[in-house]
Design an enzyme around this catalytic site. Structure first.
Site, mmCIF file in Angstrom:
data_model
loop_
_atom_site.group_PDB
_atom_site.id
_atom_site.type_symbol
_atom_site.label_atom_id
_atom_site.label_comp_id
_atom_site.label_asym_id
_atom_site.label_seq_id
_atom_site.Cartn_x
_atom_site.Cartn_y
_atom_site.Cartn_z
ATOM 1 N N GLU A 191 0.789 -1.247 0.046
ATOM 2 C CA GLU A 191 -0.038 -0.045 -0.088
ATOM 3 C C GLU A 191 0.998 1.337 0.105
ATOM 4 O OE1 GLU A 191 -3.788 2.041 1.971
ATOM 5 O OE2 GLU A 191 -3.178 0.340 2.971
ATOM 6 N N ASN B 202 -12.360 -3.211 0.508
ATOM 7 C CA ASN B 202 -11.301 -3.264 1.311
ATOM 8 C C ASN B 202 -12.178 -2.790 2.549
ATOM 9 O OD1 ASN B 202 -8.590 -2.875 2.650
ATOM 10 N ND2 ASN B 202 -9.294 -0.907 3.174
ATOM 11 N N GLU B 203 -12.054 -3.664 3.650
ATOM 12 C CA GLU B 203 -12.479 -3.299 4.899
ATOM 13 C C GLU B 203 -13.901 -2.707 4.957
ATOM 14 O OE1 GLU B 203 -8.521 -2.467 7.437
ATOM 15 O OE2 GLU B 203 -9.662 -0.936 6.777
#
Length: 870
Positions: A285, A608-609
């Site tokens: 990331e 994501n999440e």
């Protein structure tokens, strides 16, 4: 990945789709005390709780610090020392007078405790401050372990020290806890049953002048952390007790405070699951300038002039009588993507003077001996100029390390390129900048515009627009089975406009507009775009795991279901760019970008999440993306970021960030995970201790966790640490695997821990039964082809752990083995940019092994045995 943790209330690492298993622990943990018991000093206060009735707890020290039972749940129960003990339930405690101990001096606190519940924060002894307690002898919710917590200031945002046992307690068992704040040594210590569990460095003190509390704590100006259970024989000392004095309190199982040596029985007749070949991977990331200014090889910061409305990171160069200024010019675009340029307005250029522009790079331009850079830029002038521009890498003191020239500026944009080479005598330094200048008087009174100014050092495998050599070499040495990209929060963006919009990241770099990486606070040129991520996976021989933007951003924006169509099509197109033949539209674009061969993308993660999406829209959003992608690519495997019911998924992505003690204590987290549902991808995990990279305590927490994942790799198929990289000048996230600056890089103890586990294992897990010595975490495997046995033992304790290792049901094994040890001398031991090799694995050969052998496992250590077949 979610930032924002602090001393007491670290977010508990909720794992979606998993049930927390608080493993029970034996009484004896750690190694022996230094010698034998020694008499304890006279306490400042001592409550035996042997009254058995009433609401008064007398101080048997003779100092008159009488306590009062408070709340309806405060009463009496059978004692551990003497006939009676204090029994408490939430909203009840014993309060004693203020001023018993001075928390600005060394002190110790001890208590026997027996719990009826191991849930939540429970503080056994504390002293009230203005905002929080001066210390907490407690059970912590974030780790599930006994801890001695000492804040460094009377503020909920303060730092502090948390010394935690590396195992979880059980209900119905008496434990003796001792916390020691030793100011002379600069550390706090926790003992359980007379055995040292942890020692953690601390700096700073403050006076907690409120009541002494037994059965609760104080936090954010309120009483909290109520205990459910019994407390007995509480003592306070105005000095730091030694290990022998703690033992002298009479708390050892046999009076010696020495644990029973562990027995580790490795049984080949009880094989476990096959080791997942994709277990150990990497996740990248762009955080902490890990990509922009880090892994991505570009050395110029704000090369495209798109980062701000002012010429950030650029300065005018004037020397001698030269006069010039710079300004950002939005009215002079290079093209439709790069709509701002840097205007150099030249006043005068006198004899012996120069004018130009300079860029300091990302905390400096790295200089090394015999290094060739490739510099390029686009420029045009207000009038035709034939004189030279000098392109150079210069020290901030004016020393020129590498230089070249270009000529022939015209009145329309043109790209220029030149190679610059440093001398063999050049130093290793980052105290340098990049300069484009001229000393030609003909430039006086003119304007020159610059854009897409670039400087690349040699790159990994000499690829154009490539990656930094030393960082890629370190990643390649991990041999990751997969690479997950392009990030988590970086993928989502804070808004739809700042998401990772892959279509803006492909094609020529001067056609990429870039975007604000608002998740982590800086501009991304997107020079590292979708193609470069895919090529990175290819270079690492790692399976690409592509994360797809799925209609949700960090600020909570959710794309309505009826408006998802264009974004779903973007995802379908993205897979075509990655995997399509050159006859397809996006496959042809990939080929035009220089990579005709399709990439082997077989797994995608949708979002994501998304468990943070309070609207509950993920079920519908997942459906939209799944249906389109599955229809176009039926063989794709899918990762969900939170459970869905509308469509199938192959893996669930679990994320974990917590203190090392939590990972040590929860090595068996997945032992009871259902084997009937989707498998698990632990997409992000990291023990949080050490800045900017993990210390040895974090590394051992990570190792304990990975050992547990390997033991359960029939259900945990993939795992990756996060974050992977950090520029030590931009520590946005505190604990990261690999650190670097402009010139050099280093790896952390966690890097070595993962490397050892990833490269020293067989293909089948073996059963390991551990008796006593419960602080040891283990995993054993065997190579079915060669017969080699691998045994990993993690000891997070500050003391050596004696153990007998038994090898049964494994046939004939060699009597000579390789033993590799990663160890520190204290919990905070680590590597740094200036001391990169302080902690590293050390291998040796041991002889004379048999079916049973003894080993004292070093404090703060990870040990790997490689035992060949006989």
């Amino acid at each position: 990945m979610t930032p924002g943790t602090h001393l007491r209330r670290r977010p508990f690492p909720t794992a979606v789709g998993a049930v927390l298993l608080l493993a029970s622990s034996l009484l004896a943990v750690g190694g022996p005390a230094a010698a034998g018991p020694a008499p304890a000093p006279r306490p400042a206060a001592h409550w035996t709780f042997d009254e058995g009735a009433g609401t008064v707890a007398h101080d048997s020290s003779g100092n008159g610090h009488t306590g009062t039972l408070v709340g309806a749940g405060a009463g009496w129960g059978p004692g551990r020392i003497g006939p009676d003990s204090l029994a408490v339930t939430p909203q009840s405690s014993v309060d004693a007078p203020a001023g018993i101990i001075d928390t600005t001096r060394s002190f110790s606190v001890s208590a026997w405790v027996k719990l009826t519940s191991v849930a939540g924060y429970q503080t056994f002894v504390s002293v009230d401050g203005g905002n929080l307690s001066g210390f907490y002898l407690q059970l912590r919710a974030d780790t599930g372990t006994f801890s001695f917590t000492v804040p460094t200031a009377d503020s909920i945002t303060s730092g502090g020290a948390v010394a935690s046992a590396p195992w979880t307690p059980s209900t119905g068992v008496w434990y003796h806890l001792t916390g020691v704040d030793d100011l002379a040594a600069g550390q706090v210590e926790l003992y359980v049953n007379g055995v040292l569990q942890a020692e953690v460095r601390v700096s700073g003190t403050w006076p907690a002048t409120g009541d002494t509390a037994i059965g609760r704590g104080y936090y954010n100006r309120g009483q909290v952390d109520w205990v459910s259970g019994q407390i007995d024989d509480v003592q306070l000392f105005q000095q730091a007790l030694t290990g022998n004095q703690v033992c002298g309190l009479g708390v050892g199982l046999d009076g010696s405070c020495a644990p029973t040596p562990a027995t580790l029985d490795v049984n080949g007749a009880q094989p476990g699951p096959a080791v997942s070949p994709s277990l150990f991977g990497s996740f990248l990331e762009d955080i902490n300038h890990s990509v922009e200014g880090g892994l991505y090889g570009e050395l110029i910061q704000n090369r495209s002039l798109m980062a701000a409305t002012t010429p950030d990171d650029w300065s005018a160069v004037t020397g001698g009588a030269g006069q010039a200024s710079i300004a950002l010019d939005p009215g002079h675009p290079l093209n439709s993507a790069l709509t701002r340029s840097l205007r150099l307005s030249v006043g005068t250029v006198g004899a012996g003077s120069r004018v130009g522009i300079a860029n300091d790079g990302f905390w400096g331009i790295p200089v090394h001996p015999s290094t060739t850079y490739t510099a390029s830029f686009s420029a045009e002038a207000s009038t035709r100029l034939t004189g030279p521009l000098t392109v150079s890498v210069e020290g901030t003191d004016g020393t020129v390390y590498a230089t070249g020239t270009v000529r022939g500026l015209g009145t329309s944009w043109r790209q220029y390129s030149v190679r610059l080479t440093t001398a063999r005598s050049a130093p290793d330094t980052s105290d340098a900048r990049f300069v484009i200048s001229t000393a030609d008087p003909a430039f006086a009174g003119t304007s020159v515009w610059f854009d897409q100014v670039s400087l690349f050092p040699p790159t990994y495998q000499n690829q154009a627009n490539g990656l930094r050599v030393d960082l890629m070499a370190k990643l390649a040495a991990l041999h990751p089975a997969f690479l997950r990209f392009p990030g988590g929060n970086y993928l989502e963006g804070d808004t739809i406009a700042t998401r990772f919009n892959w279509k803006d990241t492909v094609g020529p770099t001067d056609q990429r507009p870039g975007h604000l990486d608002d998740a982590w606070g800086y501009w991304s040129t997107d020079g590292m775009g979708l193609l470069e991520y895919l090529e990175m996976a290819e270079d690492l021989h790692a399976q690409p795991v592509l994360a797809i933007w799925a209609g949700y951003t960090l600020n909570g924006t959710v794309v309505p279901a009826d408006q998802l169509g264009p974004y779903v099509q973007d995802a379908v197109d993205e897979l075509q760019y990655a995997t399509g033949p050159v006859t397809s539209y996006w496959g042809a674009q990939r080929a035009a970008d220089g990579h005709p061969k399709p990439f082997p993308v077989s797994t995608v993660e949708i979002g994501n999440e998304d468990f943070f999406d309070a609207s509950g829209s993920y079920n519908d959003r997942y459906t939209a993306f799944y249906d389109a992608l599955h229809a176009a690519y039926p063989s794709l495997k899918f990762i969900a970021t939170t459970p869905v019911t509308s469509r199938p998924y192959d893996l669930i992505d679990d994320h974990f960030y917590s203190p090392p003690a939590w990972f040590d204590a929860n090595s068996h987290y997945y032992d009871s995970y259902p084997r009937t549902g989707p498998d698990v991808f632990v997409g992000e995990f990291a023990a949080q201790s050490g800045v900017p990279t993990p210390d040895i305590s974090a590394a051992l927490g990570d190792a304990s966790w990975l050992a547990g994942l390997e033991r359960n790799s029939d259900v945990v198929r993939m795992a990756s640490y996060a974050p992977l990289l950090v520029d030590v000048n931009d520590v946005t996230w505190p604990t990261n695997m690999i650190g670097f600056n402009a010139s050099t890089s280093y790896v952390s103890p966690t890097y070595y821990a993962q490397q050892l586990l990833a490269q020293r294992h067989g293909d089948r897990v073996l059963g390991v039964t551990t008796s006593a010595g419960a602080q040891l975490q283990t995993v054993a495997t065997r190579d079915s082809r060669t017969g080699t046995v691998y045994l990993t033992v993690i000891n997070p304790s500050p003391l050596a752990a004696p153990a007998t290792v038994k090898l049964t049901g494994l046939g004939r094994l060699g009597r000579t083995a390789t033993v590799t040890v990663l160890a520190g001398t204290s919990s905070a031991d680590t590597n740094t940019i200036t001391d990169p090799n302080h902690i590293h694995p050390v291998s040796s050969t041991v002889h004379g092994l048999g079916s049973s052998f003894h080993r004292d496992f070093a404090p703060y250590s990870m040990t790997v045995f490689t035992i060949p077949a006989g």
